[in-house]
Design a protein around this motif. Structure first.
Motif, mmCIF file in Angstrom:
data_model
loop_
_atom_site.group_PDB
_atom_site.id
_atom_site.type_symbol
_atom_site.label_atom_id
_atom_site.label_comp_id
_atom_site.label_asym_id
_atom_site.label_seq_id
_atom_site.Cartn_x
_atom_site.Cartn_y
_atom_site.Cartn_z
ATOM 1 N N HIS A 49 39.693 35.005 -38.495
ATOM 2 C CA HIS A 49 39.857 33.891 -37.558
ATOM 3 C C HIS A 49 41.354 33.641 -37.289
ATOM 4 O O HIS A 49 41.744 33.265 -36.167
ATOM 5 N N HIS A 59 43.465 33.378 -33.728
ATOM 6 C CA HIS A 59 44.410 32.381 -33.213
ATOM 7 C C HIS A 59 45.749 33.039 -32.852
ATOM 8 O O HIS A 59 46.303 32.799 -31.784
ATOM 9 N N SER A 81 46.263 24.796 -37.260
ATOM 10 C CA SER A 81 44.849 24.491 -37.015
ATOM 11 C C SER A 81 44.376 23.442 -38.006
ATOM 12 O O SER A 81 45.177 22.814 -38.695
ATOM 13 N N GLY A 82 43.048 23.278 -38.085
ATOM 14 C CA GLY A 82 42.512 22.287 -39.017
ATOM 15 C C GLY A 82 42.619 22.742 -40.458
ATOM 16 O O GLY A 82 42.661 21.927 -41.374
ATOM 17 N N GLY A 83 42.666 24.052 -40.662
ATOM 18 C CA GLY A 83 42.716 24.570 -42.031
ATOM 19 C C GLY A 83 44.039 25.207 -42.395
ATOM 20 O O GLY A 83 44.284 25.489 -43.573
ATOM 21 N N GLY A 126 46.481 19.978 -38.710
ATOM 22 C CA GLY A 126 45.272 19.436 -38.067
ATOM 23 C C GLY A 126 44.506 18.518 -39.015
ATOM 24 O O GLY A 126 43.975 17.478 -38.606
ATOM 25 N N ASP A 137 43.420 14.659 -38.607
ATOM 26 C CA ASP A 137 42.043 14.186 -38.808
ATOM 27 C C ASP A 137 41.989 13.052 -39.837
ATOM 28 O O ASP A 137 41.254 12.076 -39.673
ATOM 29 N N GLY A 149 42.265 14.792 -34.160
ATOM 30 C CA GLY A 149 43.485 15.230 -33.475
ATOM 31 C C GLY A 149 43.606 14.708 -32.048
ATOM 32 O O GLY A 149 44.565 14.003 -31.711
ATOM 33 N N PRO A 150 42.618 15.016 -31.199
ATOM 34 C CA PRO A 150 42.722 14.560 -29.800
ATOM 35 C C PRO A 150 42.739 13.036 -29.695
ATOM 36 O O PRO A 150 43.366 12.493 -28.782
ATOM 37 N N GLU A 191 46.208 11.802 -30.502
ATOM 38 C CA GLU A 191 47.088 12.101 -29.366
ATOM 39 C C GLU A 191 46.891 11.084 -28.237
ATOM 40 O O GLU A 191 47.858 10.560 -27.681
ATOM 41 N N GLY A 230 44.174 25.043 -33.136
ATOM 42 C CA GLY A 230 43.664 23.823 -32.512
ATOM 43 C C GLY A 230 44.722 22.781 -32.208
ATOM 44 O O GLY A 230 44.672 22.126 -31.159
ATOM 45 N N VAL A 231 45.721 22.628 -33.097
ATOM 46 C CA VAL A 231 46.742 21.586 -32.887
ATOM 47 C C VAL A 231 47.651 21.940 -31.698
ATOM 48 O O VAL A 231 48.320 21.068 -31.136
ATOM 49 N N ALA A 283 46.713 22.350 -28.923
ATOM 50 C CA ALA A 283 46.193 21.614 -27.762
ATOM 51 C C ALA A 283 46.956 20.307 -27.571
ATOM 52 O O ALA A 283 46.818 19.651 -26.538
ATOM 53 N N ASN A 284 47.760 19.933 -28.549
ATOM 54 C CA ASN A 284 48.523 18.674 -28.469
ATOM 55 C C ASN A 284 49.690 18.818 -27.473
ATOM 56 O O ASN A 284 50.627 19.600 -27.698
ATOM 57 N N THR A 333 41.579 25.597 -29.248
ATOM 58 C CA THR A 333 40.600 25.315 -30.300
ATOM 59 C C THR A 333 39.649 26.513 -30.392
ATOM 60 O O THR A 333 39.729 27.443 -29.588
ATOM 61 N N ASP A 334 38.751 26.456 -31.383
ATOM 62 C CA ASP A 334 37.978 27.655 -31.708
ATOM 63 C C ASP A 334 37.168 28.196 -30.531
ATOM 64 O O ASP A 334 36.506 27.442 -29.822
HETATM 65 O O1 KG4 Z 1 41.670 25.872 -34.512
HETATM 66 P P1 KG4 Z 1 40.733 24.747 -34.653
HETATM 67 O O2 KG4 Z 1 39.803 24.447 -33.518
HETATM 68 O O3 KG4 Z 1 39.831 24.957 -35.917
HETATM 69 C C1 KG4 Z 1 40.348 25.493 -37.109
HETATM 70 O O4 KG4 Z 1 40.527 26.727 -37.153
HETATM 71 O O5 KG4 Z 1 40.650 24.673 -37.995
HETATM 72 O O6 KG4 Z 1 41.591 23.461 -34.993
HETATM 73 C C2 KG4 Z 1 40.974 22.238 -35.185
HETATM 74 C C3 KG4 Z 1 42.040 21.231 -35.527
HETATM 75 C C4 KG4 Z 1 41.455 19.884 -35.932
HETATM 76 O O7 KG4 Z 1 42.119 19.430 -37.090
HETATM 77 C C5 KG4 Z 1 41.772 19.014 -34.725
HETATM 78 O O8 KG4 Z 1 41.924 17.651 -35.041
HETATM 79 C C6 KG4 Z 1 43.085 19.624 -34.251
HETATM 80 O O9 KG4 Z 1 42.893 21.006 -34.396
HETATM 81 N N1 KG4 Z 1 43.363 19.282 -32.850
HETATM 82 C C7 KG4 Z 1 44.404 18.530 -32.455
HETATM 83 C C8 KG4 Z 1 44.276 18.360 -31.055
HETATM 84 N N2 KG4 Z 1 43.159 19.042 -30.646
HETATM 85 C C9 KG4 Z 1 42.607 19.591 -31.767
HETATM 86 N N3 KG4 Z 1 45.418 17.978 -33.152
HETATM 87 C C10 KG4 Z 1 46.324 17.261 -32.474
HETATM 88 N N4 KG4 Z 1 46.263 17.040 -31.140
HETATM 89 C C11 KG4 Z 1 45.270 17.581 -30.394
HETATM 90 N N5 KG4 Z 1 45.212 17.372 -29.081
#
Ligand code: KG4
Ligand code: ZN
Length: 340
Positions: A117, A121, A144-146, A171, A175, A188-189, A192, A279-280, A282-283, A310-311
């Motif tokens: 994964h 990314h 990302s989230g992890g 991320g 959260d 996250g979103p 933001e 995922g982050v 996207a901020n 995001t995923d």
């Molecule tokens: O890559 P992803 O979809 O899944 C993983 O591989 O973890 O990332 C998800 C993470 C979550 O923690 C989510 O809150 C964060 O990305 N995220 C954001 C935003 N959109 C998603 N964090 C900050 N701002 C955003 N707009």
């Protein structure tokens, strides 16, 4: 090469058809289909992802998405390769994708490739701009989230991890702070959105490890500082503008740390480009900060379009092509803690 890609590492069931060509020197991709079935509404009441519910939803959604993918194709699978995420992620969720992919590979007599994964990314950057020899060395920030990882990329086959988070991922911090601010999942979103109405210099939250001479990150102390702030200011959660100030100041602390460490690495390794993914990414405030700092240093800034932050499975298809070319294979078993 036509690739069918499958992604089920967390709470999105995703399938994609990707056409790839050009080899390692000039990789090109056409995303034919990019389907994502989001589980946000299922997990929202629990404030986070429930692994067994994620598994149940993946099992339900995989055949539905696959049928959707084959629609108008006279039900033939036009793919030279099937690719599936094997980790990192939630193992019960990962297994659903792996078993589904194995079954398809057997039924349609296609080769099957396990993909990380994180490679997904990382290589999603290739869906953004054309990357050529003169864009290397590159510094990649994967948030990302992890994971929160900084990488040095010398060329399409040479990746070196410079540092990563020693505790929470960026991320994850978003959260967790969202939960403290009583904002819904995924945080996250929401943080933001809230931060847009706040002052980023309202509260001086710490920038953990920023002054250390390494490329590691730490976000757990920052989250604790937000908790202490809320304990010291009991009325803050009653006031929308206070919540917005906390969100904006927290977001600024994260962005400041990520941006400064990335730019420090870019200077040390004489980078020509900066890649942002996960995922982050996207901020918008993070994208803007990294874009501005890159511009100042005349570095090319590369971030995929929002749908690939995001995923998704398109990035797994892209990584599968790159890994196929650089002969990188992963075992076809769920690897929850797979890392670079
Ligand atoms: O890559 P992803 O979809 O899944 C993983 O591989 O973890 O990332 C998800 C993470 C979550 O923690 C989510 O809150 C964060 O990305 N995220 C954001 C935003 N959109 C998603 N964090 C900050 N701002 C955003 N707009
Ligand atoms: Zn991800």
């Amino acid at each position: 090469m036509h690739i069918l890609a499958i992604e089920t590492s967390c709470d999105e069931t995703a399938l994609a058809l990707v056409d790839a060509s050009g080899g390692l020197k000039n990789p090109k991709f056409k995303i034919k289909k990019n389907l994502v079935a989001s589980q946000i509404n299922i997990h929202r009441p629990f404030g986070g992802v429930v692994p067994m519910l994620a598994k149940r939803e993946h099992l339900k959604n995989l055949p539905l998405l696959f049928n959707q993918l084959l629609k108008n194709k006279k039900h033939t699978l036009d793919a030279d390769l099937i690719a599936v995420t094997v980790g990192p992620g939630l193992e019960p969720a990962l297994w659903t994708g792996i078993e589904f992919a194995k079954e398809l590979a057997r039924l349609w007599d296609k080769p099957l490739l396990g993909v990380s994964h994180l490679d997904g990314h990382l290589f999603s950057a290739l869906l953004s701009k054309k990357i050529t020899k003169k864009d290397f060395p590159a510094i990649a920030l994967l948030v990302s989230g992890g994971h929160t990882i900084l990488l040095l990329i010398k060329d399409m086959t040479s990746f070196k991890k410079l540092g990563e988070t020693v505790d929470d991922a960026a991320g994850e911090a978003f959260d967790k702070v969202a939960r403290l601010l009583k904002l819904p999942y995924p945080g996250g979103p929401e943080v933001e959105k809230c931060a847009k109405n706040g002052r980023r210099d309202a509260i001086k939250f710490p920038r953990p490890m920023l002054n250390q001479k390494n490329y590691n990150f730490s976000f757990s102390g920052l989250k604790t500082s937000v908790l202490y702030y809320l304990q010291d200011n009991l009325d803050a959660l009653k006031n929308k503008s206070d919540i917005a100030d906390i969100a904006a100041s927290f977001q600024e602390a994260v962005i400041d740390t990520l941006t400064k460490k990335t730019m420090r690495a870019a200077e040390e390794f004489k980078a020509k480009s900066i890649w942002l993914s996960g995922g982050v990414s996207a901020n918008s405030a993070l994208r803007e900060a990294l874009s501005n700092e890159s511009k100042k240093r005349k570095l090319k800034f590369i971030v995929p379009d929002f749908e690939f932050n995001t995923d998704n499975a398109a990035m797994i298809g892209v990584a599968a092509y790159m890994n196929h070319l650089r002969k990188k294979k992963y075992k076809l078993i769920a690897q929850g803690n797979l890392n670079f």
